[in-house]
Design an enzyme around this catalytic site. Structure first.
Site, PDB file in Angstrom:
ATOM      1  N   GLY A   1       0.832  -1.192   0.000  1.00 15.60           N
ATOM      2  CA  GLY A   1       0.000   0.000   0.000  1.00 15.60           C
ATOM      3  C   GLY A   1       0.865   1.240   0.000  1.00 15.60           C
ATOM      4  O   GLY A   1       2.017   1.208   0.429  1.00 15.60           O
TER       5      GLY A   1
ATOM      6  N   GLN B   1       2.887  10.011   1.115  1.00 13.54           N
ATOM      7  CA  GLN B   1       4.200   9.388   1.259  1.00 13.54           C
ATOM      8  C   GLN B   1       5.133   9.735   0.102  1.00 13.54           C
ATOM      9  O   GLN B   1       6.341   9.557   0.207  1.00 13.54           O
ATOM     10  CB  GLN B   1       4.074   7.864   1.351  1.00 13.54           C
TER      11      GLN B   1
ATOM     12  N   CYS C   1       6.130  -0.179   7.065  1.00  7.15           N
ATOM     13  CA  CYS C   1       5.766   0.988   6.270  1.00  7.15           C
ATOM     14  C   CYS C   1       6.927   1.381   5.365  1.00  7.15           C
ATOM     15  O   CYS C   1       8.081   1.373   5.800  1.00  7.15           O
ATOM     16  CB  CYS C   1       5.412   2.146   7.207  1.00  7.15           C
ATOM     17  N   LEU C   2       6.615   1.726   4.123  1.00  4.61           N
ATOM     18  CA  LEU C   2       7.656   2.161   3.199  1.00  4.61           C
ATOM     19  C   LEU C   2       8.326   3.445   3.670  1.00  4.61           C
ATOM     20  O   LEU C   2       9.473   3.710   3.308  1.00  4.61           O
ATOM     21  CB  LEU C   2       7.073   2.359   1.796  1.00  4.61           C
TER      22      LEU C   2
ATOM     23  N   HIS D   1      -4.332   1.865   7.624  1.00 10.17           N
ATOM     24  CA  HIS D   1      -2.942   2.333   7.654  1.00 10.17           C
ATOM     25  C   HIS D   1      -2.751   3.476   6.646  1.00 10.17           C
ATOM     26  O   HIS D   1      -2.180   4.517   6.969  1.00 10.17           O
ATOM     27  CB  HIS D   1      -2.020   1.149   7.332  1.00 10.17           C
ATOM     28  N   GLU D   2      -3.237   3.269   5.419  1.00 15.11           N
ATOM     29  CA  GLU D   2      -3.043   4.280   4.372  1.00 15.11           C
ATOM     30  C   GLU D   2      -3.882   5.530   4.608  1.00 15.11           C
ATOM     31  O   GLU D   2      -3.417   6.643   4.353  1.00 15.11           O
ATOM     32  CB  GLU D   2      -3.325   3.682   2.993  1.00 15.11           C
TER      33      GLU D   2
ATOM     34  N   HIS E   1      -2.090   7.771   6.880  1.00 17.17           N
ATOM     35  CA  HIS E   1      -1.091   8.604   6.188  1.00 17.17           C
ATOM     36  C   HIS E   1      -1.725   9.876   5.633  1.00 17.17           C
ATOM     37  O   HIS E   1      -1.141  10.953   5.729  1.00 17.17           O
ATOM     38  CB  HIS E   1      -0.438   7.838   5.031  1.00 17.17           C
TER      39      HIS E   1
END
Length: 168
Positions: free
Chosen positions: A46, A51, A91-92, A133-134, A137
C-alpha cells in the site's frame, strides 16, 4: 509511468494532511499509475499520496501474491468499524522497522474508483488493516504513532544512527 520518491520518517512532510480530490481526471489516473509503480518497486502492499509528497487523498494497494490486483481509492473514508485485531505492520516510510499495531478488525469504507464511481465496501483482515494504515497517512499519522513512547524513542535513535552512517 515514473517511480516517485518515498519520504522517510522523520520527514515533517509525512505529517501534512491531504486535501480531498475534486474529481477523478487524467492527472489522478497518472498519479495512481506512478504510485503503483513506486509501491511495486519498493515491495510494498500500500502507498498513500502523502508518502510521495503529494497532498491529495489518494491511496493505492495490491494485496495479491501475484501483484496483479491493483486498487486505487480516491477520497477514502471509514464509515464504520468494529472489533479489534493486532497485526504486524511495516511501512515504506519507516523502512526496516515493523511492530504490532491494534486496529479495527472490520471496516466499512467509501471511496471513488478511477472511473469516478462511488464505491462502498466492507473489509476485514489484511485489507481492512491496509486501508486504515493508508488513510492514517492521508491524515498525517504513521503506524509508529500507535507505539509506546519507549518504542518510539528506540526507533528514533535507530533511524538517527542509520542516517549518520549514510552521511559518512
Amino acid at each position: 509511468m515514473s517511480k516517485l520518491t518515498v519520504l522517510h520518517f522523520p520527514d515533517p512532510r509525512l505529517r501534512k494532511k491531504a486535501r480531498p480530490v475534486a474529481g477523478v481526471d487524467a492527472g489522478i489516473r497518472q498519479l495512481s499509475k506512478d504510485m503503483l509503480e513506486t509501491m511495486y518497486a519498493e515491495n510494498g502492499i500500500g502507498l498513500a499520496a502523502t508518502q510521495v509528497n503529494v497532498q491529495q487523498r489518494v491511496i493505492v494497494m495490491d494485496l495479491s501474491a501475484e501483484r496483479d490486483a491493483p486498487m486505487t481509492l480516491v477520497n477514502p473514508e471509514i464509515l464504520e468499524q468494529s472489533g479489534t485485531e493486532e497485526m504486524e505492520e511495516g511501512c515504506l516510510s519507516v523502512p526496516g522497522f515493523s511492530d504490532l499495531v491494534q486496529r479495527a478488525e472490520k471496516i466499512t469504507c467509501r471511496y471513488l474508483n478511477l472511473d469516478g464511481e462511488l464505491i462502498e465496501e466492507e473489509a476485514d483482515g489484511l485489507r481492512a488493516v491496509c486501508i486504515q494504515h493508508e488513510i492514517d497517512h492521508l491524515d498525517g499519522k504513521l503506524f509508529i504513532d500507535y507505539l509506546s513512547p519507549i518504542k518510539k524513542r528506540r526507533l528514533r535513535k535507530k533511524i538517527e544512527k542509520q542516517n549518520k552512517i549514510r552521511a559518512l
